[in-house]
Design a protein around this motif. Structure first.
Motif, PDB file in Angstrom:
ATOM      1  N   VAL A  93       0.821  -1.210   0.000  1.00  0.00           N
ATOM      2  CA  VAL A  93       0.000   0.000   0.000  1.00  0.00           C
ATOM      3  C   VAL A  93       0.855   1.260   0.000  1.00  0.00           C
ATOM      4  O   VAL A  93       0.462   2.299  -0.527  1.00  0.00           O
ATOM      5  CB  VAL A  93      -0.958  -0.015   1.214  1.00  0.00           C
ATOM      6  N   GLY A  94       2.044   1.145   0.609  1.00  0.00           N
ATOM      7  CA  GLY A  94       2.906   2.326   0.702  1.00  0.00           C
ATOM      8  C   GLY A  94       2.677   3.066   2.003  1.00  0.00           C
ATOM      9  O   GLY A  94       2.009   2.567   2.929  1.00  0.00           O
ATOM     10  N   PRO A  95       3.164   4.297   2.117  1.00  0.00           N
ATOM     11  CA  PRO A  95       3.062   5.071   3.364  1.00  0.00           C
ATOM     12  C   PRO A  95       1.642   5.348   3.807  1.00  0.00           C
ATOM     13  O   PRO A  95       1.423   5.816   4.917  1.00  0.00           O
ATOM     14  CB  PRO A  95       3.800   6.371   3.034  1.00  0.00           C
ATOM     15  N   THR A  96       0.657   5.069   2.931  1.00  0.00           N
ATOM     16  CA  THR A  96      -0.733   5.337   3.326  1.00  0.00           C
ATOM     17  C   THR A  96      -1.363   4.155   4.072  1.00  0.00           C
ATOM     18  O   THR A  96      -2.572   4.203   4.345  1.00  0.00           O
ATOM     19  CB  THR A  96      -1.574   5.644   2.082  1.00  0.00           C
ATOM     20  N   VAL A  97      -0.591   3.084   4.351  1.00  0.00           N
ATOM     21  CA  VAL A  97      -1.160   1.936   5.053  1.00  0.00           C
ATOM     22  C   VAL A  97      -1.778   2.383   6.371  1.00  0.00           C
ATOM     23  O   VAL A  97      -1.275   3.287   7.041  1.00  0.00           O
ATOM     24  CB  VAL A  97      -0.066   0.861   5.311  1.00  0.00           C
ATOM     25  N   GLN A  98      -2.894   1.776   6.706  1.00  0.00           N
ATOM     26  CA  GLN A  98      -3.577   2.153   7.929  1.00  0.00           C
ATOM     27  C   GLN A  98      -2.729   1.749   9.159  1.00  0.00           C
ATOM     28  O   GLN A  98      -2.132   0.675   9.198  1.00  0.00           O
ATOM     29  CB  GLN A  98      -4.943   1.483   8.017  1.00  0.00           C
ATOM     30  N   VAL A  99      -2.716   2.617  10.141  1.00  0.00           N
ATOM     31  CA  VAL A  99      -2.066   2.322  11.426  1.00  0.00           C
ATOM     32  C   VAL A  99      -3.176   2.144  12.457  1.00  0.00           C
ATOM     33  O   VAL A  99      -3.955   3.080  12.713  1.00  0.00           O
ATOM     34  CB  VAL A  99      -1.118   3.462  11.837  1.00  0.00           C
ATOM     35  N   VAL A 100      -3.250   0.942  13.042  1.00  0.00           N
ATOM     36  CA  VAL A 100      -4.310   0.629  14.009  1.00  0.00           C
ATOM     37  C   VAL A 100      -3.681   0.093  15.294  1.00  0.00           C
ATOM     38  O   VAL A 100      -2.616  -0.534  15.279  1.00  0.00           O
ATOM     39  CB  VAL A 100      -5.313  -0.390  13.429  1.00  0.00           C
ATOM     40  N   PHE A 101      -4.364   0.323  16.400  1.00  0.00           N
ATOM     41  CA  PHE A 101      -3.820  -0.065  17.707  1.00  0.00           C
ATOM     42  C   PHE A 101      -4.032  -1.555  17.976  1.00  0.00           C
ATOM     43  O   PHE A 101      -3.091  -2.301  18.225  1.00  0.00           O
ATOM     44  CB  PHE A 101      -4.474   0.787  18.798  1.00  0.00           C
ATOM     45  N   PHE A 102      -5.278  -2.023  17.945  1.00  0.00           N
ATOM     46  CA  PHE A 102      -5.571  -3.429  18.274  1.00  0.00           C
ATOM     47  C   PHE A 102      -5.072  -4.377  17.190  1.00  0.00           C
ATOM     48  O   PHE A 102      -4.556  -5.456  17.482  1.00  0.00           O
ATOM     49  CB  PHE A 102      -7.083  -3.624  18.481  1.00  0.00           C
ATOM     50  N   GLY A 103      -5.237  -3.978  15.941  1.00  0.00           N
ATOM     51  CA  GLY A 103      -4.880  -4.873  14.847  1.00  0.00           C
ATOM     52  C   GLY A 103      -3.393  -5.015  14.634  1.00  0.00           C
ATOM     53  O   GLY A 103      -2.942  -6.012  14.053  1.00  0.00           O
ATOM     54  N   GLN A 104      -2.609  -4.037  15.065  1.00  0.00           N
ATOM     55  CA  GLN A 104      -1.170  -4.103  14.816  1.00  0.00           C
ATOM     56  C   GLN A 104      -0.370  -4.183  16.127  1.00  0.00           C
ATOM     57  O   GLN A 104       0.246  -5.206  16.429  1.00  0.00           O
ATOM     58  CB  GLN A 104      -0.731  -2.897  13.974  1.00  0.00           C
ATOM     59  N   LEU A 105      -0.379  -3.114  16.923  1.00  0.00           N
ATOM     60  CA  LEU A 105       0.469  -3.104  18.118  1.00  0.00           C
ATOM     61  C   LEU A 105       0.060  -4.197  19.112  1.00  0.00           C
ATOM     62  O   LEU A 105       0.911  -4.942  19.598  1.00  0.00           O
ATOM     63  CB  LEU A 105       0.405  -1.729  18.792  1.00  0.00           C
ATOM     64  N   VAL A 106      -1.221  -4.310  19.398  1.00  0.00           N
ATOM     65  CA  VAL A 106      -1.671  -5.332  20.356  1.00  0.00           C
ATOM     66  C   VAL A 106      -1.391  -6.729  19.825  1.00  0.00           C
ATOM     67  O   VAL A 106      -0.886  -7.596  20.549  1.00  0.00           O
ATOM     68  CB  VAL A 106      -3.174  -5.155  20.666  1.00  0.00           C
ATOM     69  N   ALA A 107      -1.688  -6.959  18.543  1.00  0.00           N
ATOM     70  CA  ALA A 107      -1.457  -8.281  17.956  1.00  0.00           C
ATOM     71  C   ALA A 107       0.030  -8.634  17.950  1.00  0.00           C
ATOM     72  O   ALA A 107       0.422  -9.768  18.268  1.00  0.00           O
ATOM     73  CB  ALA A 107      -2.018  -8.322  16.540  1.00  0.00           C
ATOM     74  N   VAL A 108       0.878  -7.666  17.604  1.00  0.00           N
ATOM     75  CA  VAL A 108       2.318  -7.922  17.594  1.00  0.00           C
ATOM     76  C   VAL A 108       2.826  -8.190  19.011  1.00  0.00           C
ATOM     77  O   VAL A 108       3.671  -9.068  19.232  1.00  0.00           O
ATOM     78  CB  VAL A 108       3.067  -6.733  16.957  1.00  0.00           C
TER      79      VAL A 108
END
Length: 385
Positions: free
Chosen positions: A78-93
């Motif tokens: 997607v490039g730099p426009t990829v969505q940044v999400v709290f639960f889907g990314q940081l919490v999952a990681v």
């Protein structure tokens, strides 16, 4: 899969469903934590994949490396426009990082930790929403804390398991030593029984030979000899009945009488030579004890006095025998007050085994009304039951 494995899988699936459900709600509700203008479809696909990987976190830990890597791939697509999400990314990681630190191998830990560090670094460099200093500090701090918590719990669990294994081994060794001590003491009792029987049989043989010589000339002597043979044989058979189940060693020992009640004063006097003040009391009277019972009383007093001299730090002791028609009671008391550990050692096990052979009772413990230790044993009169 066993019951424990099934329960773990249920837990993992529940955790994955919770994280995945919150992440999807974060995108499609949406929550205020969503940043960037990327495609929610790409983000949703990533959430579905990571949910499956988290559900298999214990059964397939190496798969957790895909959780940070798939967001790196999404940023590439997607490039730099990829969505940044709290639960889907940081919490999952963080869930993946904790899980591999808690349950994975060293190789799996290294791969997931490296992939997570790479993901955070790329986000800090190329994603504008993550380039705020407070955001950078928060993301890295949370990841480090979660990773450290997983490693810490893993180490604690291993220490607990190691301690449990050590405790089990110590308990098994103590049980083995106790069984070995019991076997040794039974073998010793069997050897002493052999000595008693050897002496009794020798008496019977001598009496029978004498009776054979005098069978014509002295019938009264023959009757006395036969009565002595009968008495010795009855006592010997009684001893055999009591210890028939005990193991015995191959060596026979000397064919000589074993010590009994008559030798107790000498035993006490010998103990006094070590500086211990011993009072010897013998009360009452009753039917004579068998040779085996007398030997048991002697050994109990001998072992108890040995323990007093070795361990008690006592200045005074008392040996008391009380005999009546019901049997004999033996009590050995000392006034020791030193740091003594007098648990079920080999000596006490031996005394308990000897008393049990004759159906008696045995006890040992601290004196109730003062310092010191008391050993008690009771042997019933007549044959054991």
């Amino acid at each position: 899969m066993d019951r424990r494995g099934t329960w773990h899988l249920v837990q993992d699936v529940g955790l994955a469903a919770l994280v995945g459900g919150l992440a999807l709600a974060e995108i499609w509700v949406p929550f205020d934590s969503v940043q960037g203008t990327g495609s929610p479809v790409v983000t949703t696909a990533g959430i579905v994949i990571e949910t499956v990987l988290i559900a298999l976190r214990r059964r397939w830990p190496i798969g957790l490396v895909g959780v940070p890597l798939l967001w790196v791939g999404a940023a590439v697509i997607v490039g730099p426009t990829v969505q940044v999400v709290f639960f889907g990314q940081l919490v999952a990681v963080c869930v993946a990082l904790y899980s591999v630190a808690r349950h994975g191998s060293r190789r799996e830990i290294g791969l997931v930790a490296g992939a997570t560090a790479g993901m955070l670094l790329l986000g800090d460099l190329f994603l504008p929403p993550l380039q705020v200093p407070s955001e950078i500090l928060f993301d890295w701090l949370v990841a480090v804390i979660v990773f450290g918590a997983g490693l810490g719990l893993r180490a604690s669990e291993r220490r607990a398991v190691a301690a449990a294994v050590r405790a089990t081994r110590v308990e098994a060794a103590a049980r083995e030593a106790s069984l070995r001590a019991i076997a040794d003491e039974r073998a010793r009792i069997a050897r002493e029984l052999h000595d008693i029987l050897g002496h009794s049989v020798s008496v019977m043989v001598v009496q029978a030979g004498a009776a054979a010589q005098a069978v014509v000339d002295d019938p009264a002597f023959v009757r006395r000899a036969l009565e002595a043979i009968r008495t010795a044989g009855t006592a010997s058979l009684d001893e055999v009945r009591r210890v028939v189940a005990l193991l015995r060693a191959d060596d026979a020992g000397a064919l000589a009488p074993q010590p009994g009640l008559a030798q107790l004063p000498d035993l006490v006097e010998q103990a006094r030579t070590d500086g211990l003040d011993i009072r010897f009391v013998q009360l009452g009277g009753g039917p004579p004890l068998t040779a085996g019972q007398e030997l048991t009383v002697y050994r109990i007093v001998q072992e108890a006095l040995t323990n007093v001299r070795k361990h008690a730090g006592a200045g005074h002791a008392q040996v008391e025998l009380r005999q009546d028609t019901d049997g004999i009671d033996v009590t050995v008391t000392d006034d020791g007050s030193g740091p003594v550990v007098r648990g079920e050692g080999h000596g006490l096990l031996g005394m308990r085994e000897r008393v049990a052979v004759y159906g008696g009772t045995f006890g040992a413990g601290p004196v109730e009304d003062g310092p010191g230790w008391r050993v008690r044993a009771s042997l019933p009169a007549g044959p054991s039951r």
